[in-house]
Design an enzyme around this catalytic site. Structure first.
Site, mmCIF file in Angstrom:
data_model
loop_
_atom_site.group_PDB
_atom_site.id
_atom_site.type_symbol
_atom_site.label_atom_id
_atom_site.label_comp_id
_atom_site.label_asym_id
_atom_site.label_seq_id
_atom_site.Cartn_x
_atom_site.Cartn_y
_atom_site.Cartn_z
ATOM 1 C CG ASP A 57 -10.940 -4.107 3.350
ATOM 2 O OD1 ASP A 57 -10.464 -2.975 3.266
ATOM 3 O OD2 ASP A 57 -10.286 -5.140 3.093
ATOM 4 C CB THR B 8 -8.874 -1.948 -1.071
ATOM 5 O OG1 THR B 8 -9.786 -1.821 0.024
ATOM 6 C CG2 THR B 8 -7.491 -2.216 -0.519
ATOM 7 C CB THR B 9 -13.611 0.575 -1.814
ATOM 8 O OG1 THR B 9 -13.665 -0.442 -0.818
ATOM 9 C CG2 THR B 9 -14.954 0.655 -2.518
#
Length: 541
Positions: free
Chosen positions: A69, A102-103
């Site tokens: 994550d 988020t990545t």
């Protein structure tokens, strides 16, 4: 830092402790900032997609975290460089607003900066690059709205929501159980959602974990689980139609707020004090019984005297329950918003209308570990639910919690806006083609920045192909050519080797607002970095 002037009136800056600091200006500063941001993006690039790798991070006190994550990885990393910290904030903003992607947002920002560096080398001014990026991002976000698909769902038809949550979970460690976990996440969100207002309060969903069992044993509880047990081993372990007194006052005699001392020099005085204490406990228990309570849940502890008295009077009790759990229990057990399930600060204020209602309260043991938890189920108001995660060790449970959080956020976003785009890099490829075509109509220098923006969008599908063991350039060019030929924006990278590039057939979905936010956030941060032309840092960085 202060501004001074020499004898000719020319300004110069005096920096405090300047012998310990370094100053970089102009193109050197911009390139140094771009290099720092690229370093952070390169770390996360290999974690993108369903075949992405995981990162192991060790904290200073020896705790180990394994995750892919993006927000968690950057949160745990010790980043000293200020531009690196800006990328951490970028990922955190995406996590706070959307909960997923988020990545991807960091990888996109890194690719935009990488392309900007090439334009700087060609002598294009950073402001012109930033303006070109802004124009391109508007075109890309508008195109996303054009290719988006809307679907209808209800409490009886949750399949579209489940499919989208499965896409989110496919890149996590828990991907082998993604169907079950996606269903749990969707049902939890629908349990607390207000579909008329299109709003979801995720605070009403408690995520609890316990080491032991299999990941498949994860379940959704329509109620609250408290990691506590009955305060006395002889108290009943199962209570039906429970009337719950939720207390924030302790079972103990009142303490004067002034300094005091009691001298006990005879047996009679000791017996008198003991009798007075027992009388206090007796009165407190009686007030609970008179209100009709069949279970007491207390925020504070109580000593053996009170515990023994509660057991003798047939009043089960749970102690040391946290404030957050008390609030959730109060919400779950309230008959109406106004009455029932009220948190009571004093015994004297306890009345029957302030008691919570639960159809079943039971204590459950787990194997031979003697771990016990309290289940409060069949609540009168099921707007508070618990996702109970099981796993072989602590790291699996923590990563599952993070994965579930992403799935919950995706389901919440779909309730707010039920528009989706197709994943697997198909949206990025489609945006790249549109932006590249639009650049031909721009007469100024900004067209170079727009083409660079289109080139940077290809970084996401290229990373997906690379992480899946495919030839990145060959795969990307083939899919791009196929999209142009068939005019189908749903074609992406076949990461799982299913045999088709059509993400619609593979049921790979992403939320529209999540993807739009990803593009806008990345563009804003890149513009900010490009406009920094003077950096004063400690020379040790």
């Amino acid at each position: 830092m202060a501004l001074a002037f020499d004898e000719f009136g020319r300004p110069f800056i005096i920096i405090r402790e300047q012998e310990q600091k370094a100053r970089v200006r102009g193109i050197e500063a911009q390139k140094a900032n771009i290099m720092a941001a690229k370093a952070v993006a390169r770390i996360l690039r290999t974690s993108l997609g369903p075949k992405g790798m995981d990162k192991m991070l060790q904290s200073p006190d020896g705790d180990v975290t394994i995750s892919n994550d993006g927000a968690t990885i950057l949160e745990q990393m010790d980043v000293d460089n200020q531009i690196g910290k800006l990328m951490v904030e970028l990922s955190r903003s995406q996590d706070y607003e959307i909960g997923d992607g988020t990545t991807g947002v960091v990888v996109t920002a890194g690719a935009l900066l990488e392309q900007a560096e090439l334009l700087l080398d060609r002598g294009i001014h950073p402001i012109r690059i930033a303006e070109g990026y802004e124009m391109a991002s508007k075109i890309a976000v508008e195109h996303l709205s054009n290719i988006a698909t809307k679907f209808e769902f209800s409490s009886t038809n949750i399949e579209p929501l489940v499919q989208t949550c499965m896409t989110t979970l496919s890149s996590k460690i828990v991907s082998r159980c993604k169907r079950k976990l996606a269903e749990i996440a969707v049902k939890a969100v629908l349990a607390v959602a207000d579909l008329e207002r299109r709003d979801v309060n995720l605070d009403l969903i408690k995520v609890e974990g316990k080491v032991g069992g299999k990941l498949e044993d994860t379940e959704l509880i329509e109620g609250i689980i408290v990691d506590k047990d009955m305060s006395h081993p002889q108290m009943p372990k199962r209570i039906e139609n429970a009337k719950i007194a939720i207390l924030t006052c302790p079972f103990e005699p009142p303490k004067p707020k002034t300094k005091h001392k009691v001298d006990i020099d005879t047996v009679e005085k000791f017996e008198s004090l003991r009798e007075q204490e027992r009388k206090y406990f007796d009165e407190m228990v009686q007030l609970c019984k008179d209100a009709g309570a069949t279970l007491v849940i207390c925020q504070w502890g109580f000593d053996d005297e009170a515990n023994h008295l509660l057991m003798n009077r047939g009043l089960p009790a749970v102690r040391w329950v946290g404030g957050v759990e008390l609030e959730l229990i109060a919400i779950a057990t309230a008959l109406l918003v106004i009455t029932g399930g009220r948190i009571v600060p004093r015994f004297q204020e306890l009345t029957p209308d302030k008691l919570g209602n639960a159809g079943l309260v039971r204590e459950k043991s787990f194997g031979t570990t003697k771990d016990r938890m309290l289940y409060i189920e069949q609540c009168s108001n099921s707007r508070a639910v618990t996702i109970f995660i099981r796993g072989g060790n602590k790291m699996i449970i923590e990563e599952t919690k993070r994965s579930i959080h992403d799935a919950l956020c995706v389901a919440r976003n779909l309730i707010r806006n039920n528009a989706i785009v197709y994943g697997g890099g198909s949206a990025e490829i489609s945006m790249s083609l549109v932006v590249d075509a639009a650049a031909d109509k721009i007469p100024g220098v900004e067209q170079y920045a727009m083409r660079a923006f289109a080139e940077a969008l290809d970084a996401v599908p290229m990373a997906l192909a690379e992480n899946s063991g495919l030839q990145p350039i060959d795969t990307l060019t083939a899919v791009k050519a196929q999209q142009v030929k068939e005019k189908n924006p749903h074609l992406g990278i076949d990461c799982n080797n299913v045999g088709t590039n059509d993400m619609k057939e593979q049921n790979v979905f992403e939320t529209l607002i999540g993807k739009q936010q990803q593009i806008l956030l990345a563009t804003q941060v890149v513009k900010m970095i490009l406009k920094i032309d003077d950096v004063i840092t400690p020379s040790s960085y």
